[in-house]
Design an enzyme around this catalytic site. Structure first.
Site, PDB file in Angstrom:
ATOM      1  N   LYS A 166       0.870  -1.169   0.000  1.00 27.90           N
ATOM      2  CA  LYS A 166       0.000   0.000   0.000  1.00 27.90           C
ATOM      3  C   LYS A 166       0.906   1.218   0.000  1.00 27.90           C
ATOM      4  O   LYS A 166       1.609   1.473   0.975  1.00 27.90           O
ATOM      5  CB  LYS A 166      -0.918   0.010   1.221  1.00 27.90           C
ATOM      6  CG  LYS A 166      -1.824   1.238   1.261  1.00 27.90           C
ATOM      7  CD  LYS A 166      -2.519   1.385   2.596  1.00 27.90           C
ATOM      8  CE  LYS A 166      -3.182   2.747   2.679  1.00 27.90           C
ATOM      9  NZ  LYS A 166      -3.715   3.044   4.031  1.00 27.90           N
ATOM     10  N   GLY A 204      -8.269   9.085   9.475  1.00 31.14           N
ATOM     11  CA  GLY A 204      -8.623   9.189  10.878  1.00 31.14           C
ATOM     12  C   GLY A 204      -9.674  10.221  11.217  1.00 31.14           C
ATOM     13  O   GLY A 204      -9.967  10.443  12.391  1.00 31.14           O
ATOM     14  N   ASN A 215      -9.171   1.707   9.752  1.00 33.65           N
ATOM     15  CA  ASN A 215      -8.436   1.343  10.951  1.00 33.65           C
ATOM     16  C   ASN A 215      -9.012   2.060  12.171  1.00 33.65           C
ATOM     17  O   ASN A 215      -9.558   1.453  13.084  1.00 33.65           O
ATOM     18  CB  ASN A 215      -6.957   1.674  10.769  1.00 33.65           C
ATOM     19  CG  ASN A 215      -6.074   1.113  11.879  1.00 33.65           C
ATOM     20  OD1 ASN A 215      -4.873   0.979  11.715  1.00 33.65           O
ATOM     21  ND2 ASN A 215      -6.621   0.764  13.027  1.00 33.65           N
ATOM     22  N   THR A 216      -8.921   3.383  12.173  1.00 33.51           N
ATOM     23  CA  THR A 216      -9.263   4.162  13.366  1.00 33.51           C
ATOM     24  C   THR A 216     -10.689   3.923  13.836  1.00 33.51           C
ATOM     25  O   THR A 216     -10.948   3.799  15.040  1.00 33.51           O
ATOM     26  CB  THR A 216      -9.045   5.659  13.099  1.00 33.51           C
ATOM     27  OG1 THR A 216      -7.724   5.864  12.589  1.00 33.51           O
ATOM     28  CG2 THR A 216      -9.213   6.467  14.367  1.00 33.51           C
ATOM     29  N   GLY A 234     -10.860   7.704   6.194  1.00 39.16           N
ATOM     30  CA  GLY A 234     -11.917   8.668   6.467  1.00 39.16           C
ATOM     31  C   GLY A 234     -13.253   8.100   6.884  1.00 39.16           C
ATOM     32  O   GLY A 234     -14.150   8.850   7.263  1.00 39.16           O
TER      33      GLY A 234
END
Length: 257
Positions: free
Chosen positions: A96, A157, A206-207, A185
């Site tokens: 990535k 995030g 992720n976040t 996002g």
């Protein structure tokens, strides 16, 4: 589902592996969501660091595809060097690719991104570029050898969801045969549903999972939402209309005189 460099994924959920409260909770999030890909940062792995080695063992035990990233890289040289180190450590051609150009929004440096993508594809990497929804940039990335595009939904995030529906819809229409992943996002499962309803093939987050009060439950919620959006797209949803249309037929209705 479209293939990602020849690999067919079980589903379109890709999860990051940072910021979880504990390794056990990370593993539970992957188990409950059945995510098909784990993104990992080179900075979490070290040949001299026992914690890094334990983390890598945990990721291997998840039984998913590994997608190393070049998170935090700001130059082409830094990104390319990190990618080569990641390939050696994680044993995969997948990368990535992130080349960050602006600190506040972590906006991709699209010029460096295209340059680094070309170098890495020529070196045998299979590049997943973190990019914007700009069609010109996307076309240049494809010409550089990328076979997947990963436009952001919103800044990393931020949890804002899909900020440019028109641009993302245009990208899907412009590149109908290219695997497209919404990367960054997303904050709510409804954002994942919306991405799939636009026709995207996968999401990466992720976040929103790692920082939730119950990460494993949130991961499962995203998996369900993603599936709902995919099914809705396959069902050929109705088109929007400006005027109301009765859902109950009026033919045969009784009229009072």
């Amino acid at each position: 589902m479209k293939k990602f460099y020849g690999t067919e994924l079980n589903n379109g959920l890709m999860l990051g592996t940072a910021q979880y409260p504990s390794p056990a909770i990370l593993a539970e999030a992957f188990k409950r969501s059945a995510a098909s890909v784990a993104t990992v940062s080179l900075r979490r792995e070290s040949g001299q660091d026992k914690a890094g080695q334990d983390f890598w063992k945990l990721i291997q035990q998840l039984g998913v595809n590994i997608l190393p990233n070049t998170a935090g890289c700001h130059t082409v040289k830094e990104a390319v060097t990190t990618a080569h180190m990641a390939r050696e450590i994680f044993g995969t051609k997948w990368i990535k690719l992130e080349v960050i150009g602006e600190e506040d929004l972590l906006h991709p440096n699209v010029f460096g991104l295209v340059e680094a993508a070309k170098i890495l594809t020529e070196d045998g990497f299979q590049v997943f570029p973190y990019c914007t929804e700009d069609l010109v940039v996307a076309d240049k990335l494809l010409n550089a050898g990328c076979e997947v595009l990963m436009p952001w939904g919103a800044p990393i995030g931020s949890g804002q969801g899909l900020n440019n529906l028109f641009g993302l819809r245009a990208m899907r229409a412009h590149f109908p045969d290219i695997p497209l992943v919404i990367d960054a996002g997303l904050g709510l499962p409804s954002h994942a549903t919306q991405a799939m309803e636009l026709g995207f093939d996968a999401i990466l987050l992720n976040t929103a999972v790692a920082k939730a009060g119950d990460p494993a439950m949130m991961a499962e919620a995203f998996a369900i939402a993603l599936q709902a959006g995919k099914l809705a797209t396959q069902a050929d949803p109705m088109e929007k209309r400006d005027m109301a249309a009765p859902s109950t037929p009026v033919i045969g209705k009784a009229f009072l005189l």
